[in-house]
Motif scaffolding. Structure first.
Motif, PDB file in Angstrom:
ATOM      1  N   HIS A  20      -4.438   2.840  -8.274  1.00 49.01           N
ATOM      2  CA  HIS A  20      -5.693   3.327  -7.695  1.00 49.01           C
ATOM      3  C   HIS A  20      -6.655   2.162  -7.430  1.00 49.01           C
ATOM      4  O   HIS A  20      -7.323   2.124  -6.388  1.00 49.01           O
TER       5      HIS A  20
ATOM      6  N   LEU B  20      -5.510   0.261  -4.306  1.00 52.69           N
ATOM      7  CA  LEU B  20      -5.726   1.079  -3.110  1.00 52.69           C
ATOM      8  C   LEU B  20      -7.211   1.145  -2.769  1.00 52.69           C
ATOM      9  O   LEU B  20      -7.593   1.073  -1.591  1.00 52.69           O
TER      10      LEU B  20
ATOM     11  N   ASP C 258      -0.963  10.452 -10.983  1.00 48.54           N
ATOM     12  CA  ASP C 258      -2.337  10.240 -10.528  1.00 48.54           C
ATOM     13  C   ASP C 258      -3.188   9.478 -11.537  1.00 48.54           C
ATOM     14  O   ASP C 258      -4.321   9.118 -11.253  1.00 48.54           O
TER      15      ASP C 258
ATOM     16  N   ASN D 112       0.596   3.993  -2.952  1.00 50.39           N
ATOM     17  CA  ASN D 112       0.365   5.405  -2.639  1.00 50.39           C
ATOM     18  C   ASN D 112       1.465   6.281  -3.216  1.00 50.39           C
ATOM     19  O   ASN D 112       1.196   7.384  -3.720  1.00 50.39           O
ATOM     20  N   ARG D 113       2.696   5.798  -3.154  1.00 51.06           N
ATOM     21  CA  ARG D 113       3.802   6.545  -3.739  1.00 51.06           C
ATOM     22  C   ARG D 113       3.623   6.648  -5.251  1.00 51.06           C
ATOM     23  O   ARG D 113       3.883   7.691  -5.858  1.00 51.06           O
TER      24      ARG D 113
ATOM     25  N   HIS E 211     -10.455   6.454  -4.824  1.00 51.42           N
ATOM     26  CA  HIS E 211      -9.623   5.700  -5.759  1.00 51.42           C
ATOM     27  C   HIS E 211     -10.461   4.995  -6.832  1.00 51.42           C
ATOM     28  O   HIS E 211     -10.122   5.025  -8.018  1.00 51.42           O
TER      29      HIS E 211
ATOM     30  N   MET F 248       0.826  -1.214   0.000  1.00 52.11           N
ATOM     31  CA  MET F 248       0.000   0.000   0.000  1.00 52.11           C
ATOM     32  C   MET F 248       0.858   1.261   0.000  1.00 52.11           C
ATOM     33  O   MET F 248       0.528   2.253  -0.660  1.00 52.11           O
TER      34      MET F 248
ATOM     35  N   THR G  88     -12.464   6.736   1.404  1.00 51.30           N
ATOM     36  CA  THR G  88     -11.156   6.636   0.738  1.00 51.30           C
ATOM     37  C   THR G  88     -11.239   5.692  -0.452  1.00 51.30           C
ATOM     38  O   THR G  88     -10.664   5.963  -1.516  1.00 51.30           O
TER      39      THR G  88
ATOM     40  N   ALA H   6       0.974   9.212  -6.091  1.00 50.98           N
ATOM     41  CA  ALA H   6       1.451  10.562  -5.768  1.00 50.98           C
ATOM     42  C   ALA H   6       2.324  11.095  -6.898  1.00 50.98           C
ATOM     43  O   ALA H   6       2.330  12.298  -7.180  1.00 50.98           O
TER      44      ALA H   6
END
Length: 362
Positions: A267, A270, A261, A254-255, A286, A250, A282, A258
Protein backbone atom coordinates in the motif's frame (compact mmCIF):
# COMPACT_ATOMS: atom_id res chain seq x y z
CA UNK A 1 -10.58 -20.44 4.96
CA UNK A 2 -8.38 -21.06 1.88
CA UNK A 3 -6.56 -24.36 2.03
CA UNK A 4 -3.21 -22.68 1.47
CA UNK A 5 -3.49 -21.20 4.97
CA UNK A 6 -3.46 -24.73 6.34
CA UNK A 7 -0.35 -25.84 4.46
CA UNK A 8 2.00 -25.53 7.43
CA UNK A 9 -0.48 -27.21 9.73
CA UNK A 10 -0.77 -30.26 7.49
CA UNK A 11 2.89 -30.96 8.12
CA UNK A 12 2.19 -31.09 11.84
CA UNK A 13 -0.89 -33.29 11.72
CA UNK A 14 -0.59 -37.06 11.78
CA UNK A 15 -3.54 -39.37 12.15
CA UNK A 16 -1.37 -41.70 14.16
CA UNK A 17 -0.92 -38.97 16.78
CA UNK A 18 -4.38 -39.67 18.15
CA UNK A 19 -4.23 -42.55 20.59
CA UNK A 20 -7.14 -44.96 20.83
CA UNK A 21 -9.28 -45.31 23.92
CA UNK A 22 -8.51 -48.06 26.38
CA UNK A 23 -10.13 -51.50 26.28
CA UNK A 24 -11.52 -53.94 23.77
CA UNK A 25 -14.00 -51.44 22.32
CA UNK A 26 -11.21 -49.38 20.77
CA UNK A 27 -9.49 -52.48 19.39
CA UNK A 28 -12.72 -53.67 17.78
CA UNK A 29 -13.24 -50.33 16.05
CA UNK A 30 -9.65 -50.29 14.79
CA UNK A 31 -10.12 -53.70 13.15
CA UNK A 32 -13.47 -52.72 11.69
CA UNK A 33 -12.42 -49.36 10.27
CA UNK A 34 -8.87 -50.32 9.30
CA UNK A 35 -7.93 -46.69 8.83
CA UNK A 36 -4.35 -47.46 7.88
CA UNK A 37 -5.47 -48.87 4.56
CA UNK A 38 -7.10 -45.60 3.50
CA UNK A 39 -4.89 -43.04 5.18
CA UNK A 40 -4.13 -41.17 1.93
CA UNK A 41 -7.76 -40.96 0.81
CA UNK A 42 -9.57 -38.33 2.85
CA UNK A 43 -13.01 -39.11 1.48
CA UNK A 44 -12.52 -42.80 2.25
CA UNK A 45 -11.31 -41.90 5.72
CA UNK A 46 -14.43 -39.84 6.36
CA UNK A 47 -16.71 -42.58 5.10
CA UNK A 48 -15.10 -45.17 7.37
CA UNK A 49 -14.94 -42.83 10.35
CA UNK A 50 -18.58 -41.82 9.92
CA UNK A 51 -19.55 -45.49 9.93
CA UNK A 52 -17.39 -46.20 12.98
CA UNK A 53 -18.82 -43.28 14.92
CA UNK A 54 -22.37 -44.42 14.13
CA UNK A 55 -21.54 -47.72 15.83
CA UNK A 56 -19.51 -46.30 18.71
CA UNK A 57 -20.54 -42.77 19.63
CA UNK A 58 -18.58 -42.83 22.89
CA UNK A 59 -15.17 -43.46 21.30
CA UNK A 60 -13.41 -40.11 21.55
CA UNK A 61 -10.43 -41.23 19.48
CA UNK A 62 -12.68 -41.62 16.44
CA UNK A 63 -13.92 -38.04 16.76
CA UNK A 64 -10.32 -36.88 17.10
CA UNK A 65 -9.33 -38.77 13.96
CA UNK A 66 -12.25 -37.33 12.04
CA UNK A 67 -11.36 -33.84 13.29
CA UNK A 68 -7.88 -34.27 11.79
CA UNK A 69 -9.30 -35.36 8.43
CA UNK A 70 -11.73 -32.44 8.40
CA UNK A 71 -8.86 -30.12 9.32
CA UNK A 72 -6.88 -31.36 6.34
CA UNK A 73 -9.89 -30.74 4.10
CA UNK A 74 -10.28 -27.19 5.43
CA UNK A 75 -13.69 -27.86 7.01
CA UNK A 76 -12.68 -26.09 10.18
CA UNK A 77 -15.97 -25.58 11.98
CA UNK A 78 -16.82 -29.26 11.58
CA UNK A 79 -13.31 -30.14 12.72
CA UNK A 80 -13.76 -28.01 15.84
CA UNK A 81 -17.07 -29.68 16.65
CA UNK A 82 -15.42 -33.11 16.48
CA UNK A 83 -12.40 -31.92 18.45
CA UNK A 84 -14.69 -30.63 21.21
CA UNK A 85 -16.49 -33.96 21.33
CA UNK A 86 -13.19 -35.83 21.44
CA UNK A 87 -11.96 -33.75 24.39
CA UNK A 88 -15.24 -34.30 26.25
CA UNK A 89 -15.25 -38.05 25.71
CA UNK A 90 -11.57 -38.68 26.46
CA UNK A 91 -11.56 -36.50 29.59
CA UNK A 92 -8.77 -34.20 28.38
CA UNK A 93 -6.55 -36.95 27.00
CA UNK A 94 -3.46 -34.98 25.83
CA UNK A 95 -3.46 -36.09 22.19
CA UNK A 96 -7.03 -34.87 21.74
CA UNK A 97 -6.12 -31.56 23.38
CA UNK A 98 -3.36 -31.30 20.78
CA UNK A 99 -5.83 -31.93 17.97
CA UNK A 100 -8.17 -29.24 19.27
CA UNK A 101 -5.27 -26.80 19.63
CA UNK A 102 -4.36 -27.37 15.98
CA UNK A 103 -7.92 -26.70 14.85
CA UNK A 104 -8.10 -23.50 16.89
CA UNK A 105 -4.78 -22.38 15.44
CA UNK A 106 -6.15 -22.94 11.92
CA UNK A 107 -9.17 -20.80 12.88
CA UNK A 108 -6.80 -17.98 13.93
CA UNK A 109 -7.87 -18.43 17.54
CA UNK A 110 -4.30 -18.65 18.77
CA UNK A 111 -5.04 -17.34 22.26
CA UNK A 112 -7.37 -20.29 22.81
CA UNK A 113 -4.99 -22.77 21.14
CA UNK A 114 -2.03 -21.96 23.39
CA UNK A 115 -3.44 -23.06 26.78
CA UNK A 116 -4.70 -26.30 25.25
CA UNK A 117 -1.30 -27.08 23.75
CA UNK A 118 0.35 -26.30 27.09
CA UNK A 119 -2.13 -28.56 28.89
CA UNK A 120 -1.31 -31.36 26.46
CA UNK A 121 2.35 -30.90 27.34
CA UNK A 122 1.60 -30.89 31.08
CA UNK A 123 -0.34 -34.11 30.62
CA UNK A 124 2.88 -35.76 29.45
CA UNK A 125 2.26 -35.58 25.70
CA UNK A 126 5.64 -35.52 23.97
CA UNK A 127 5.67 -34.85 20.24
CA UNK A 128 7.86 -32.77 17.96
CA UNK A 129 4.65 -31.59 16.27
CA UNK A 130 3.28 -30.31 19.59
CA UNK A 131 6.53 -28.49 20.33
CA UNK A 132 6.57 -26.94 16.85
CA UNK A 133 2.99 -25.77 17.38
CA UNK A 134 3.95 -24.22 20.71
CA UNK A 135 6.97 -22.61 19.09
CA UNK A 136 4.80 -21.09 16.39
CA UNK A 137 2.19 -19.83 18.87
CA UNK A 138 4.85 -18.10 20.99
CA UNK A 139 6.40 -16.68 17.82
CA UNK A 140 3.07 -15.07 16.94
CA UNK A 141 2.98 -13.56 20.44
CA UNK A 142 6.52 -12.21 19.81
CA UNK A 143 7.77 -14.18 22.80
CA UNK A 144 10.84 -15.27 20.92
CA UNK A 145 12.82 -16.76 23.78
CA UNK A 146 9.98 -19.09 24.71
CA UNK A 147 9.39 -19.96 21.05
CA UNK A 148 13.03 -21.04 20.72
CA UNK A 149 12.76 -23.21 23.84
CA UNK A 150 9.99 -25.27 22.26
CA UNK A 151 11.61 -25.42 18.84
CA UNK A 152 14.77 -26.76 20.48
CA UNK A 153 12.62 -29.41 22.19
CA UNK A 154 11.12 -30.34 18.83
CA UNK A 155 14.56 -30.79 17.31
CA UNK A 156 15.71 -32.99 20.18
CA UNK A 157 12.88 -35.38 19.38
CA UNK A 158 13.12 -34.97 15.61
CA UNK A 159 16.46 -33.49 14.49
CA UNK A 160 15.40 -33.28 10.83
CA UNK A 161 11.96 -31.74 11.34
CA UNK A 162 11.58 -29.24 8.48
CA UNK A 163 8.97 -27.23 10.38
CA UNK A 164 11.25 -26.82 13.37
CA UNK A 165 13.98 -25.49 11.07
CA UNK A 166 11.50 -23.13 9.43
CA UNK A 167 10.07 -21.66 12.62
CA UNK A 168 13.49 -21.37 14.18
CA UNK A 169 14.45 -19.35 11.11
CA UNK A 170 11.39 -17.16 11.64
CA UNK A 171 12.42 -16.51 15.25
CA UNK A 172 15.97 -15.65 14.20
CA UNK A 173 14.78 -13.34 11.42
CA UNK A 174 12.42 -11.57 13.84
CA UNK A 175 15.29 -10.99 16.27
CA UNK A 176 17.65 -9.68 13.56
CA UNK A 177 19.82 -12.75 13.05
CA UNK A 178 19.18 -13.12 9.32
CA UNK A 179 22.37 -15.11 8.70
CA UNK A 180 21.20 -17.96 10.93
CA UNK A 181 17.66 -17.58 9.62
CA UNK A 182 18.90 -18.17 6.07
CA UNK A 183 20.74 -21.27 7.22
CA UNK A 184 17.65 -22.71 8.89
CA UNK A 185 15.41 -21.95 5.93
CA UNK A 186 17.84 -23.80 3.70
CA UNK A 187 17.93 -26.73 6.14
CA UNK A 188 14.13 -26.85 6.04
CA UNK A 189 14.30 -27.05 2.24
CA UNK A 190 16.82 -29.88 2.43
CA UNK A 191 14.17 -31.90 4.25
CA UNK A 192 11.19 -30.69 2.17
CA UNK A 193 12.25 -29.23 -1.19
CA UNK A 194 8.66 -28.17 -2.00
CA UNK A 195 8.17 -26.31 1.28
CA UNK A 196 6.95 -22.93 0.01
CA UNK A 197 7.31 -20.76 3.12
CA UNK A 198 11.11 -21.09 3.54
CA UNK A 199 11.50 -20.26 -0.15
CA UNK A 200 9.36 -17.17 0.35
CA UNK A 201 11.33 -16.04 3.40
CA UNK A 202 14.63 -16.56 1.60
CA UNK A 203 13.37 -14.55 -1.36
CA UNK A 204 12.33 -11.71 0.97
CA UNK A 205 15.67 -11.60 2.79
CA UNK A 206 17.65 -11.66 -0.45
CA UNK A 207 15.52 -8.95 -2.07
CA UNK A 208 15.97 -6.73 0.98
CA UNK A 209 19.71 -7.32 0.77
CA UNK A 210 19.70 -6.28 -2.87
CA UNK A 211 20.83 -9.73 -4.00
CA UNK A 212 18.22 -9.97 -6.75
CA UNK A 213 19.84 -12.72 -8.83
CA UNK A 214 19.95 -15.01 -5.79
CA UNK A 215 16.36 -14.12 -4.85
CA UNK A 216 14.79 -14.94 -8.22
CA UNK A 217 15.05 -18.77 -8.08
CA UNK A 218 13.42 -18.87 -4.63
CA UNK A 219 10.73 -16.43 -5.69
CA UNK A 220 9.90 -18.31 -8.86
CA UNK A 221 9.88 -21.69 -7.12
CA UNK A 222 7.62 -20.40 -4.35
CA UNK A 223 5.15 -18.87 -6.81
CA UNK A 224 4.88 -22.17 -8.65
CA UNK A 225 3.78 -23.71 -5.38
CA UNK A 226 1.41 -20.89 -4.39
CA UNK A 227 0.58 -18.20 -6.93
CA UNK A 228 -1.86 -16.55 -4.51
CA UNK A 229 0.55 -15.73 -1.71
CA UNK A 230 0.40 -11.95 -1.21
CA UNK A 231 3.89 -11.57 0.21
CA UNK A 232 5.40 -13.28 -2.82
CA UNK A 233 3.74 -10.70 -5.07
CA UNK A 234 5.05 -7.97 -2.78
CA UNK A 235 8.61 -9.28 -2.99
CA UNK A 236 8.22 -9.58 -6.75
CA UNK A 237 7.13 -5.93 -6.84
CA UNK A 238 10.20 -4.90 -4.84
CA UNK A 239 12.42 -6.78 -7.25
CA UNK A 240 10.79 -5.13 -10.28
CA UNK A 241 11.03 -1.72 -8.63
CA UNK A 242 14.72 -2.19 -7.88
CA UNK A 243 15.38 -3.12 -11.50
CA UNK A 244 13.53 -0.06 -12.87
CA UNK A 245 10.46 -1.96 -14.08
CA UNK A 246 7.95 0.36 -12.49
CA UNK A 247 4.83 -0.78 -14.37
CA UNK A 248 5.48 -4.42 -13.49
CA UNK A 249 6.19 -3.41 -9.90
CA UNK A 250 2.83 -1.61 -9.59
CA UNK A 251 1.00 -4.58 -11.09
CA UNK A 252 2.66 -6.84 -8.52
CA UNK A 253 1.86 -4.52 -5.60
CA UNK A 254 -1.76 -4.26 -6.73
CA UNK A 255 -1.95 -8.03 -6.92
CA UNK A 256 -0.47 -8.25 -3.42
CA UNK A 257 -3.06 -5.96 -1.81
CA UNK A 258 -5.88 -7.66 -3.72
CA UNK A 259 -4.84 -10.88 -1.98
CA UNK A 260 -4.08 -9.29 1.40
CA UNK A 261 -5.40 -5.80 2.06
CA UNK A 262 -3.32 -5.46 5.24
CA UNK A 263 0.03 -5.64 3.42
CA UNK A 264 1.37 -2.24 4.47
CA UNK A 265 4.51 -2.19 2.33
CA UNK A 266 2.57 -2.68 -0.90
CA UNK A 267 0.00 0.00 0.00
CA UNK A 268 2.81 2.41 0.86
CA UNK A 269 4.50 2.00 -2.52
CA UNK A 270 1.25 2.20 -4.44
CA UNK A 271 0.33 5.37 -2.57
CA UNK A 272 3.68 7.04 -3.16
CA UNK A 273 3.62 6.19 -6.86
CA UNK A 274 0.05 7.44 -7.30
CA UNK A 275 0.92 10.74 -5.60
CA UNK A 276 3.88 11.34 -7.92
CA UNK A 277 1.62 10.62 -10.90
CA UNK A 278 -0.92 13.18 -9.71
CA UNK A 279 -3.57 10.56 -8.86
CA UNK A 280 -4.12 12.06 -5.44
CA UNK A 281 -7.43 10.41 -4.54
CA UNK A 282 -5.93 6.98 -5.30
CA UNK A 283 -2.82 7.89 -3.32
CA UNK A 284 -4.91 8.72 -0.27
CA UNK A 285 -6.77 5.40 -0.45
CA UNK A 286 -3.45 3.60 -0.02
CA UNK A 287 -1.64 6.05 2.25
CA UNK A 288 -4.40 6.27 4.84
CA UNK A 289 -4.36 2.48 5.25
CA UNK A 290 -0.73 2.42 6.34
CA UNK A 291 -0.76 5.29 8.84
CA UNK A 292 -0.19 3.07 11.92
CA UNK A 293 2.96 1.65 10.32
CA UNK A 294 4.53 4.83 8.94
CA UNK A 295 3.27 7.60 11.24
CA UNK A 296 6.84 8.38 12.34
CA UNK A 297 8.35 8.50 8.85
CA UNK A 298 9.05 11.98 7.42
CA UNK A 299 8.62 11.11 3.73
CA UNK A 300 5.31 9.42 4.40
CA UNK A 301 3.91 12.27 6.51
CA UNK A 302 5.03 14.86 3.96
CA UNK A 303 3.32 12.97 1.14
CA UNK A 304 0.15 12.38 3.16
CA UNK A 305 -0.06 16.06 4.13
CA UNK A 306 0.52 17.09 0.51
CA UNK A 307 -2.25 14.78 -0.64
CA UNK A 308 -4.67 16.26 1.89
CA UNK A 309 -3.77 19.78 0.78
CA UNK A 310 -4.17 18.94 -2.91
CA UNK A 311 -7.68 17.65 -2.27
CA UNK A 312 -8.71 20.68 -0.20
CA UNK A 313 -8.72 18.89 3.14
CA UNK A 314 -6.80 21.72 4.75
CA UNK A 315 -7.49 20.90 8.39
CA UNK A 316 -6.20 17.32 7.90
CA UNK A 317 -3.22 18.71 5.99
CA UNK A 318 -2.42 21.17 8.80
CA UNK A 319 -2.66 18.45 11.45
CA UNK A 320 -0.37 16.18 9.44
CA UNK A 321 2.23 18.91 8.87
CA UNK A 322 2.16 19.67 12.60
CA UNK A 323 2.82 16.01 13.31
CA UNK A 324 5.59 16.07 10.72
CA UNK A 325 7.54 18.86 12.44
CA UNK A 326 7.13 17.08 15.77
CA UNK A 327 8.78 14.02 14.22
CA UNK A 328 11.44 16.09 12.44
CA UNK A 329 11.80 19.60 13.93
CA UNK A 330 14.37 20.56 11.25
CA UNK A 331 11.93 20.05 8.39
CA UNK A 332 11.71 23.67 7.19
CA UNK A 333 9.07 23.13 4.52
CA UNK A 334 6.74 21.78 7.19
CA UNK A 335 6.73 25.13 9.03
CA UNK A 336 6.12 27.00 5.77
CA UNK A 337 3.19 24.73 4.98
CA UNK A 338 1.74 25.24 8.47
CA UNK A 339 1.86 29.03 8.05
CA UNK A 340 0.29 28.82 4.60
CA UNK A 341 -2.55 26.58 5.78
CA UNK A 342 -3.24 28.66 8.88
CA UNK A 343 -3.62 31.70 6.65
CA UNK A 344 -6.02 29.83 4.36
CA UNK A 345 -8.09 28.67 7.31
CA UNK A 346 -8.26 31.99 9.16
CA UNK A 347 -8.51 34.61 6.37
CA UNK A 348 -11.92 36.34 6.26
CA UNK A 349 -14.46 35.01 3.77
CA UNK A 350 -15.89 37.47 1.22
CA UNK A 351 -19.34 38.93 1.97
CA UNK A 352 -21.50 37.14 -0.56
CA UNK A 353 -24.32 39.71 -0.09
CA UNK A 354 -22.00 42.57 -0.96
CA UNK A 355 -20.74 40.72 -4.01
CA UNK A 356 -24.28 40.15 -5.29
CA UNK A 357 -25.21 43.84 -4.64
CA UNK A 358 -22.18 45.05 -6.55
CA UNK A 359 -23.09 42.81 -9.50
CA UNK A 360 -26.66 44.24 -9.56
CA UNK A 361 -25.43 47.84 -9.47
CA UNK A 362 -23.26 47.15 -12.48
Amino acid sequence: MPLKRLSLLWGLVLLTSVSACDGEEANREERMVNLSEVKDDEDAQLKNLNAAIEQSRRDGSLYARRAVVLLRKGELEKALSDANEAVNLTKNEPSTLFVKAQVLRALNRQEEALPLALQAERNSYQSSSLYVLLGELYLQRKEYKQAKVYLDKAQKLSPTDAYAFYYKGRVQEATGDTARAVRNYKLALEQLPDFMQPQRELAGILVNRGDYDAARPYLNAAQKLDAKDARLWYYKGLLYQATQKQDSAMLSFNRAVALNDTLYGAHYRLGMAAYLQGRTDTALVHLEKVYPKYEQEVKYLSTLAGAYERTGRNIKALQTYQQLVEVEPRYTYGYQAISRLKYKLTRPMPDSTAVRREMLEQ
